[in-house]
Design a protein around this motif. Structure first.
Motif, PDB file in Angstrom:
ATOM      1  N   THR A  34      -9.059  -1.559  -3.275  1.00  0.00           N
ATOM      2  CA  THR A  34      -8.976  -0.369  -4.154  1.00  0.00           C
ATOM      3  C   THR A  34     -10.597  -0.104  -4.421  1.00  0.00           C
ATOM      4  OG1 THR A  34      -9.148  -2.352  -5.933  1.00  0.00           O
ATOM      5  CG2 THR A  34      -6.748  -1.577  -5.081  1.00  0.00           C
ATOM      6  N   ALA A  35     -10.360   1.190  -5.024  1.00  0.00           N
ATOM      7  CA  ALA A  35     -11.757   1.928  -5.185  1.00  0.00           C
ATOM      8  C   ALA A  35     -11.828   2.374  -6.888  1.00  0.00           C
ATOM      9  CB  ALA A  35     -11.823   3.008  -4.492  1.00  0.00           C
ATOM     10  N   PHE A  36     -10.868   1.996  -7.637  1.00  0.00           N
ATOM     11  CA  PHE A  36     -10.673   2.625  -8.859  1.00  0.00           C
ATOM     12  C   PHE A  36     -11.276   1.248  -9.704  1.00  0.00           C
ATOM     13  CE2 PHE A  36      -6.562   1.513  -7.501  1.00  0.00           C
ATOM     14  CZ  PHE A  36      -5.962   0.115  -8.434  1.00  0.00           C
ATOM     15  N   THR A  37     -11.603   1.601 -11.014  1.00  0.00           N
ATOM     16  CA  THR A  37     -12.220   0.631 -11.994  1.00  0.00           C
ATOM     17  C   THR A  37     -11.293   0.349 -12.880  1.00  0.00           C
ATOM     18  OG1 THR A  37     -13.337   2.630 -13.317  1.00  0.00           O
ATOM     19  CG2 THR A  37     -14.557   1.401 -11.522  1.00  0.00           C
ATOM     20  N   GLU A  38     -10.148   1.086 -13.109  1.00  0.00           N
ATOM     21  CA  GLU A  38      -9.052   0.749 -14.305  1.00  0.00           C
ATOM     22  C   GLU A  38      -8.491  -0.176 -13.785  1.00  0.00           C
ATOM     23  OE1 GLU A  38      -9.544   5.238 -13.967  1.00  0.00           O
ATOM     24  OE2 GLU A  38      -9.466   3.662 -12.495  1.00  0.00           O
ATOM     25  N   GLN A  59      -5.714   8.328  -0.777  1.00  0.00           N
ATOM     26  CA  GLN A  59      -7.210   7.999  -0.299  1.00  0.00           C
ATOM     27  C   GLN A  59      -8.290   7.913  -1.322  1.00  0.00           C
ATOM     28  OE1 GLN A  59      -7.322  11.623   2.248  1.00  0.00           O
ATOM     29  NE2 GLN A  59      -6.664  10.456   3.764  1.00  0.00           N
ATOM     30  N   PRO A  60      -8.150   8.690  -2.611  1.00  0.00           N
ATOM     31  CA  PRO A  60      -9.312   8.305  -3.694  1.00  0.00           C
ATOM     32  C   PRO A  60      -9.231   7.095  -4.222  1.00  0.00           C
ATOM     33  CG  PRO A  60      -7.993  10.706  -4.063  1.00  0.00           C
ATOM     34  CD  PRO A  60      -7.070   9.821  -2.835  1.00  0.00           C
ATOM     35  N   LEU A  61      -8.158   6.474  -4.187  1.00  0.00           N
ATOM     36  CA  LEU A  61      -7.878   5.261  -4.678  1.00  0.00           C
ATOM     37  C   LEU A  61      -8.225   3.931  -3.852  1.00  0.00           C
ATOM     38  CD1 LEU A  61      -4.395   5.904  -6.167  1.00  0.00           C
ATOM     39  CD2 LEU A  61      -6.541   6.069  -7.536  1.00  0.00           C
ATOM     40  N   LEU A  62      -8.462   4.247  -2.715  1.00  0.00           N
ATOM     41  CA  LEU A  62      -8.765   3.173  -1.604  1.00  0.00           C
ATOM     42  C   LEU A  62     -10.153   3.198  -0.889  1.00  0.00           C
ATOM     43  CD1 LEU A  62      -5.586   3.511   0.549  1.00  0.00           C
ATOM     44  CD2 LEU A  62      -6.018   2.129  -1.391  1.00  0.00           C
ATOM     45  N   LYS A  63     -10.545   2.021  -0.551  1.00  0.00           N
ATOM     46  CA  LYS A  63     -11.769   1.858  -0.061  1.00  0.00           C
ATOM     47  C   LYS A  63     -11.778   2.479   1.404  1.00  0.00           C
ATOM     48  CE  LYS A  63     -13.859  -1.815  -2.947  1.00  0.00           C
ATOM     49  NZ  LYS A  63     -14.137  -3.428  -2.906  1.00  0.00           N
ATOM     50  N   ASP A  64     -10.914   2.041   1.825  1.00  0.00           N
ATOM     51  CA  ASP A  64     -10.684   2.255   3.406  1.00  0.00           C
ATOM     52  C   ASP A  64      -9.416   2.767   3.704  1.00  0.00           C
ATOM     53  OD1 ASP A  64     -10.339   2.313   6.166  1.00  0.00           O
ATOM     54  OD2 ASP A  64     -11.137   0.201   6.490  1.00  0.00           O
ATOM     55  N   SER A  65      -8.910   3.833   3.820  1.00  0.00           N
ATOM     56  CA  SER A  65      -7.819   4.602   4.001  1.00  0.00           C
ATOM     57  C   SER A  65      -7.175   4.303   5.167  1.00  0.00           C
ATOM     58  CB  SER A  65      -7.510   5.922   3.575  1.00  0.00           C
ATOM     59  OG  SER A  65      -8.352   6.764   4.297  1.00  0.00           O
ATOM     60  N   PRO A  87       2.909   1.092  -9.749  1.00  0.00           N
ATOM     61  CA  PRO A  87       1.471   0.621 -10.244  1.00  0.00           C
ATOM     62  C   PRO A  87       0.698  -0.229  -9.021  1.00  0.00           C
ATOM     63  CG  PRO A  87       3.404  -0.932 -10.692  1.00  0.00           C
ATOM     64  CD  PRO A  87       3.898   0.124  -9.861  1.00  0.00           C
ATOM     65  N   LEU A  88      -0.687   0.453  -9.265  1.00  0.00           N
ATOM     66  CA  LEU A  88      -1.528  -0.281  -8.131  1.00  0.00           C
ATOM     67  C   LEU A  88      -2.652  -0.931  -9.213  1.00  0.00           C
ATOM     68  CD1 LEU A  88      -2.240   2.192  -5.365  1.00  0.00           C
ATOM     69  CD2 LEU A  88      -0.355   0.665  -5.447  1.00  0.00           C
TER      70      LEU A  88
END
Length: 347
Positions: A34-38, A59-65, A87-88
């Motif tokens: 995951t690439a988000f901070t929440e 894609q914006p939520l993942l480090k490696d799509s 929910p992720l």
């Protein structure tokens, strides 16, 4: 001896290669991606969405799509996308993300308050669930749906009781409408129906009258007294003479729903509309507003008194002065007229 050595090297290389492959597979499936901070974000998958559309949203939520894509295809998710709100959580790995998207459609709380028109309600709900305002309005005003309940278009606002409800985001318009009808029926227990009958009202009339009561006073504690006034007038065959119904009639007739009317004029009382309760006796043909349940309960359990009139109390704003006779009312009304003239309120 030489052949054994070659075979040993091959086996060793196979073990190393298998280990590397296993490590790669493990990282692909089980490393955090995951690439988000929440702590939690939600993915909204529309009905009939393609896997490509879901992947683009992710894609914006993942480090490696690409790694996620490999796992999703391996687990068959790419061929079985399901609509909903998912929910992720921060730190999830690809395996957990795919599992969440397959099975964790999570409901949300849908809230709405006192709307004046179905168009307003449809817009409010359409901003919270997948169904858009146009489809919601069509479902709410569907003639067959209303006919099945014996309701007219004027009564189409009836089943929507202001509150908070739990819905799945991907609820369609008809499912929303039908669920609200169930909530309406659940509210109208036999006890409440009997209370309405005791006041000489049907449930539909009780809500229509409650809308007037709510509009007349913003103070919940005063609503039983105001309801008592209107019920006294109904029982004596006196027109309700409620200014909010005239204001509604003006808006409905002109189509200018954003009009702000602070003062009802004598000429307004001549408007021939079934909502003009100065001209027509009885309860309006439908609710002029979506009343709070406190207003409905006030109609079902009114304060018992002999008042037939009330007017705003300018020394205690938000409240009213009540009277049993027209002479008393005219004296009370004089103080209000003086005040409104001093404020230069002409409309």
């Amino acid at each position: 001896m030489y052949i054994k050595r070659i075979l040993g090297i091959i086996v060793l290389l196979g073990i190393i290669g298998g280990g590397l492959f296993a490590a790669m597979v493990y990282r692909t499936f089980f490393n955090a991606n995951t690439a988000f901070t929440e702590e939690t974000v939600y993915v909204y998958v529309p009905t009939d969405a393609s896997y490509a559309a879901v992947l683009e949203q992710l894609q914006p939520l993942l480090k490696d799509s690409d790694a996620f894509d490999a796992v999703a295809r391996r687990k068959g998710y790419a061929d079985r996308v399901r609509p909903g709100r998912y929910p992720l959580e921060r730190g999830m790995n690809n395996n957990e993300i795919v599992n969440a998207l397959r099975s964790r459609n999570t409901p949300l709380t849908v809230s709405f308050n006192n709307q004046e028109r179905l168009e307003d309600l449809a817009g409010r709900i359409g901003a919270q669930i997948e169904a858009d305002s146009a489809s919601l309005l069509q479902a709410m005003t569907d003639p067959e749906f209303l006919k099945a309940r014996g309701w007219t278009q004027d009564q189409a606002l009836l089943p929507y009781l202001p509150n908070s409800y739990e819905f799945y985001w991907n609820t369609d318009a008809e499912a929303f409408r039908d669920r609200m009808l169930k909530e309406y029926d659940r509210y109208w227990t036999e006890e409440r129906k009997q209370l309405a009958r005791a006041q000489g009202l049907t449930p539909e009339q009780a809500i229509a009258l409650a809308a007037v009561v709510h509009k007349e006073t913003a103070r919940p504690e005063e609503r039983p007294r105001v309801a008592g006034v209107y019920l006294n007038r109904l029982k004596q065959g006196i027109p309700l003479q409620a200014d909010p119904t005239v204001i509604f009639a003006i808006k409905k007739t002109t189509g200018r729903w954003d009009t702000v009317i602070k003062r009802v004029l004598y000429k307004d009382l001549e408007l021939d509309s079934p909502y003009n309760t100065y001209m027509h006796k009885g309860v309006p043909p439908g609710p002029i507003f979506m009343p709070d349940l406190s207003a409905v309960n006030a109609v079902l359990r009114p304060e018992r008194h002999n008042y037939l009139f009330f007017v705003a109390d300018v020394e205690n704003f938000g409240y009213h002065i009540f009277a049993e006779t027209l002479a008393q009312h005219n004296r009370n009304k004089a103080q209000y007229i003086r005040w409104i003239d001093q404020q230069n309120i002409r409309r």
